[in-house]
Design a protein around this motif. Structure first.
Motif, PDB file in Angstrom:
ATOM      1  N   PHE A   1      73.952  39.960  47.814  1.00 46.72           N
ATOM      2  CA  PHE A   1      73.853  38.592  47.308  1.00 46.72           C
ATOM      3  C   PHE A   1      72.642  37.902  47.921  1.00 46.72           C
ATOM      4  O   PHE A   1      71.848  37.277  47.219  1.00 46.72           O
ATOM      5  CB  PHE A   1      75.131  37.802  47.627  1.00 46.72           C
ATOM      6  N   GLU A   2      72.497  38.012  49.232  1.00 48.54           N
ATOM      7  CA  GLU A   2      71.368  37.378  49.914  1.00 48.54           C
ATOM      8  C   GLU A   2      70.039  37.905  49.380  1.00 48.54           C
ATOM      9  O   GLU A   2      69.089  37.142  49.203  1.00 48.54           O
ATOM     10  CB  GLU A   2      71.461  37.601  51.417  1.00 48.54           C
TER      11      GLU A   2
ATOM     12  N   ASP B   1      69.479  36.325  45.855  1.00 51.32           N
ATOM     13  CA  ASP B   1      69.314  34.872  45.824  1.00 51.32           C
ATOM     14  C   ASP B   1      67.869  34.527  46.177  1.00 51.32           C
ATOM     15  O   ASP B   1      67.558  34.083  47.276  1.00 51.32           O
ATOM     16  CB  ASP B   1      70.301  34.230  46.807  1.00 51.32           C
TER      17      ASP B   1
ATOM     18  N   PHE C   1      73.127  30.411  45.380  1.00 50.17           N
ATOM     19  CA  PHE C   1      73.633  30.714  44.045  1.00 50.17           C
ATOM     20  C   PHE C   1      72.701  31.701  43.365  1.00 50.17           C
ATOM     21  O   PHE C   1      71.511  31.713  43.622  1.00 50.17           O
ATOM     22  CB  PHE C   1      73.718  29.451  43.183  1.00 50.17           C
ATOM     23  N   ILE C   2      73.268  32.508  42.474  1.00 51.77           N
ATOM     24  CA  ILE C   2      72.464  33.397  41.646  1.00 51.77           C
ATOM     25  C   ILE C   2      72.565  32.885  40.223  1.00 51.77           C
ATOM     26  O   ILE C   2      73.660  32.755  39.670  1.00 51.77           O
ATOM     27  CB  ILE C   2      72.957  34.848  41.722  1.00 51.77           C
TER      28      ILE C   2
ATOM     29  N   GLU D   1      67.043  34.244  38.244  1.00 54.80           N
ATOM     30  CA  GLU D   1      66.818  35.164  39.353  1.00 54.80           C
ATOM     31  C   GLU D   1      67.103  36.619  38.996  1.00 54.80           C
ATOM     32  O   GLU D   1      67.107  37.470  39.869  1.00 54.80           O
ATOM     33  CB  GLU D   1      67.693  34.751  40.549  1.00 54.80           C
TER      34      GLU D   1
ATOM     35  N   SER E   1      78.215  31.900  42.874  1.00 55.12           N
ATOM     36  CA  SER E   1      78.119  31.657  44.313  1.00 55.12           C
ATOM     37  C   SER E   1      78.563  32.910  45.059  1.00 55.12           C
ATOM     38  O   SER E   1      79.183  33.806  44.482  1.00 55.12           O
ATOM     39  CB  SER E   1      79.012  30.484  44.716  1.00 55.12           C
TER      40      SER E   1
END
Length: 130
Positions: free
Chosen positions: A46-47, A50, A56-57, A61, A87
């Motif tokens: 996720f990081e 993002d 949030f994605i 992105e 999220s």
């Protein structure tokens, strides 16, 4: 986009969350997977996805083209509050729910057999499509 494919791919294998390419396939662990380890991988990915570090994605992105359209469908499926973004909490909840459905004996570990059952006994795709 490969990172999105991996995160969602693990998810899509069971219900919705993926189209992974050859480099993402190499990242798939073999053998048993603990829930805590899987959730940590989801956090890391996720990081990495993002891009603007806003927590949030969004569709901005995930790139362009066919994979982006697929990724957008995955975002929509995981976007439980329907704000147009995913999220970390939404992504973790979706991943944990899939894990729990696949963990037939409820021990917090997915065996290779449980993972195969989750995939519906579909063979893994090798290489890229499209």
């Amino acid at each position: 986009m490969t990172k999105l494919a991996m995160i969602l791919g693990t998810a899509a294998a069971a219900s919705l969350f993926f189209a992974a390419d050859a480099s993402a396939q190499k990242e798939r662990p073999e053998g048993p997977i603990a829930k805590e380890d899987m959730l940590e991988k989801v956090r890391e990915r996720f990081e990495g996805m993002d891009a603007n570090a806003d927590g949030f994605i969004g569709s901005d992105e995930v790139g362009e083209g066919r994979r982006a359209r697929f990724a957008q469908r995955m975002i929509e499926a995981q976007d439980k509050n329907e704000d147009g973004f995913v999220s970390l909490e939404e992504m973790l909840a979706a991943a944990e729910a899939r894990f729990d459905r696949a963990d037939a004996d409820g021990d917090g570990i997915l065996t290779e057999e449980e993972r195969e059952a989750m995939r519906g006994d579909k063979p893994r795709r090798r290489g890229r499509r499209g």
